[in-house]
Write a protein that holds these residues in place. Structure first.
Motif, PDB file in Angstrom:
ATOM      1  N   GLY A  69       0.815  -1.204   0.000  1.00  0.00           N
ATOM      2  CA  GLY A  69       0.000   0.000   0.000  1.00  0.00           C
ATOM      3  C   GLY A  69       0.852   1.258   0.000  1.00  0.00           C
ATOM      4  O   GLY A  69       0.566   2.215  -0.733  1.00  0.00           O
ATOM      5  N   ALA A  72       2.446   1.592  -3.418  1.00  0.00           N
ATOM      6  CA  ALA A  72       1.451   2.008  -4.412  1.00  0.00           C
ATOM      7  C   ALA A  72       1.180   3.504  -4.315  1.00  0.00           C
ATOM      8  O   ALA A  72       1.108   4.210  -5.329  1.00  0.00           O
ATOM      9  N   ALA A  73       1.033   4.017  -3.095  1.00  0.00           N
ATOM     10  CA  ALA A  73       0.789   5.448  -2.906  1.00  0.00           C
ATOM     11  C   ALA A  73       1.981   6.273  -3.391  1.00  0.00           C
ATOM     12  O   ALA A  73       1.812   7.318  -4.034  1.00  0.00           O
ATOM     13  N   ARG A  76       2.075   6.338  -7.205  1.00  0.00           N
ATOM     14  CA  ARG A  76       1.088   7.248  -7.785  1.00  0.00           C
ATOM     15  C   ARG A  76       1.544   8.701  -7.649  1.00  0.00           C
ATOM     16  O   ARG A  76       1.340   9.513  -8.557  1.00  0.00           O
ATOM     17  N   GLU A  77       2.174   9.028  -6.535  1.00  0.00           N
ATOM     18  CA  GLU A  77       2.724  10.374  -6.368  1.00  0.00           C
ATOM     19  C   GLU A  77       3.837  10.629  -7.375  1.00  0.00           C
ATOM     20  O   GLU A  77       3.936  11.713  -7.969  1.00  0.00           O
ATOM     21  N   CYS A  96       2.545   4.060 -17.076  1.00  0.00           N
ATOM     22  CA  CYS A  96       1.305   3.721 -16.366  1.00  0.00           C
ATOM     23  C   CYS A  96       1.002   2.231 -16.480  1.00  0.00           C
ATOM     24  O   CYS A  96       0.592   1.593 -15.504  1.00  0.00           O
ATOM     25  N   LEU A 103       1.149  -3.507  -9.869  1.00  0.00           N
ATOM     26  CA  LEU A 103       0.286  -3.270  -8.712  1.00  0.00           C
ATOM     27  C   LEU A 103      -0.876  -4.258  -8.666  1.00  0.00           C
ATOM     28  O   LEU A 103      -1.280  -4.696  -7.584  1.00  0.00           O
ATOM     29  N   GLN A 108      -2.883  -4.631  -5.340  1.00  0.00           N
ATOM     30  CA  GLN A 108      -3.259  -3.215  -5.241  1.00  0.00           C
ATOM     31  C   GLN A 108      -4.005  -2.800  -6.510  1.00  0.00           C
ATOM     32  O   GLN A 108      -3.691  -1.803  -7.154  1.00  0.00           O
ATOM     33  N   THR A 110      -6.959  -1.553  -7.023  1.00  0.00           N
ATOM     34  CA  THR A 110      -7.649  -0.262  -7.017  1.00  0.00           C
ATOM     35  C   THR A 110      -6.701   0.859  -7.432  1.00  0.00           C
ATOM     36  O   THR A 110      -7.078   1.761  -8.195  1.00  0.00           O
ATOM     37  N   TYR A 111      -5.462   0.800  -6.953  1.00  0.00           N
ATOM     38  CA  TYR A 111      -4.461   1.774  -7.384  1.00  0.00           C
ATOM     39  C   TYR A 111      -4.185   1.614  -8.882  1.00  0.00           C
ATOM     40  O   TYR A 111      -4.009   2.613  -9.598  1.00  0.00           O
ATOM     41  N   ALA A 114      -6.906   3.263 -10.844  1.00  0.00           N
ATOM     42  CA  ALA A 114      -6.781   4.724 -10.775  1.00  0.00           C
ATOM     43  C   ALA A 114      -5.681   5.233 -11.695  1.00  0.00           C
ATOM     44  O   ALA A 114      -5.841   6.259 -12.377  1.00  0.00           O
ATOM     45  N   ILE A 115      -4.568   4.529 -11.741  1.00  0.00           N
ATOM     46  CA  ILE A 115      -3.448   4.941 -12.598  1.00  0.00           C
ATOM     47  C   ILE A 115      -3.830   4.860 -14.075  1.00  0.00           C
ATOM     48  O   ILE A 115      -3.551   5.769 -14.860  1.00  0.00           O
TER      49      ILE A 115
END
Length: 236
Positions: A69, A72-73, A76-77, A96, A103, A108, A110-111, A114-115
């Motif tokens: 997690g 993954a965060a 994304r940053e 991407c 991920l 992960q 969900t991440y 989103a990406i």
């Protein structure tokens, strides 16, 4: 002592391959998890580990750096920084896809969704990149729905995404086509068509997926065979 010295050395070495293969290992050994996290979200390190034979090591480094997690965060940053760094839409979309594929495998999804949502200029991308993005997005959505909480809006579009991805892969010359990704999309279509009770289409997609995976000697052959068996069983 030597791991710390070697970490300092490889952090500044000019050879991207050597830095990617050595730096995270030595940072892991000295338990410097913050530096480890910073190192594995750098593109030259992450891409080397994720796209070569070092995937299992990357998973281990992620666990040591604070868990999937946290990684993954951070990824994304980092993606936001790349977006502002002047990359072409094609290069940004490629990054991407690499991030999202990893991920999803790391739990992960969900991440990953989103990406892949954030890829700009889709119609400007090459056919292969568009096909890959759609297939990875569909796969990530299905994994997220099965194993994670929260509503994923794209769930109702999964079949359409897979069909469009398959059509794009078919339009690409054979030498440039990624047949493993085409086969995976067909295997997922077999599963989804079966759920929709479109048995003839499910069987056709499943048989083609199995043929492709067999030709490639791909490890996902077993999954495709399971999808096909489920389809045939549902026909009674």
């Amino acid at each position: 002592f030597w791991h710390a010295r070697l970490a300092d050395f490889f952090e500044s070495v000019g050879d991207d391959r050597r830095r990617a293969e050595e730096l995270p290992y030595h940072l892991e050994k000295i338990l410097d998890n913050s530096r480890l996290l910073r190192s594995i979200v750098q593109w030259d390190v992450f891409s080397r580990l994720a796209t070569t034979g070092h995937g299992l090591e990357l998973l281990r480094f992620c666990r040591a750096a604070g868990g999937f997690g946290a990684v993954a965060a951070a990824l994304r940053e980092q993606l936001s920084m790349w977006c502002e760094g002047g990359l072409s839409h094609e290069d940004f979309a490629h990054r991407c896809c690499v991030l999202a594929e990893f991920l999803t495998k790391a739990g992960q999804a969900t991440y990953a969704v989103a990406i892949l949502r954030e890829v700009p200029g889709e119609r400007e991308l090459s056919g292969a990149t568009r096909a890959r993005r759609l297939g990875l997005l569909a796969d990530a959505v299905l994994v997220a729905v099965c194993f994670e909480t929260g509503h994923i809006p794209e769930v109702d579009s999964v079949v359409h995404m897979l069909e469009e991805s398959v059509a794009l892969w078919r339009s690409i010359e054979e030498g440039e086509r990624k047949e493993a990704e085409l086969a995976q999309n067909l295997s997922l279509l077999c599963l989804k068509y079966c759920e929709l009770r479109e048995h003839a289409r499910a069987e056709a997609a499943g048989r083609e997926a199995i043929d492709l995976f067999t030709k490639l000697r791909h490890p996902r052959l077993g999954q495709a065979e399971q999808h096909m068996a489920h389809s045939l069983k549902s026909q009674g």
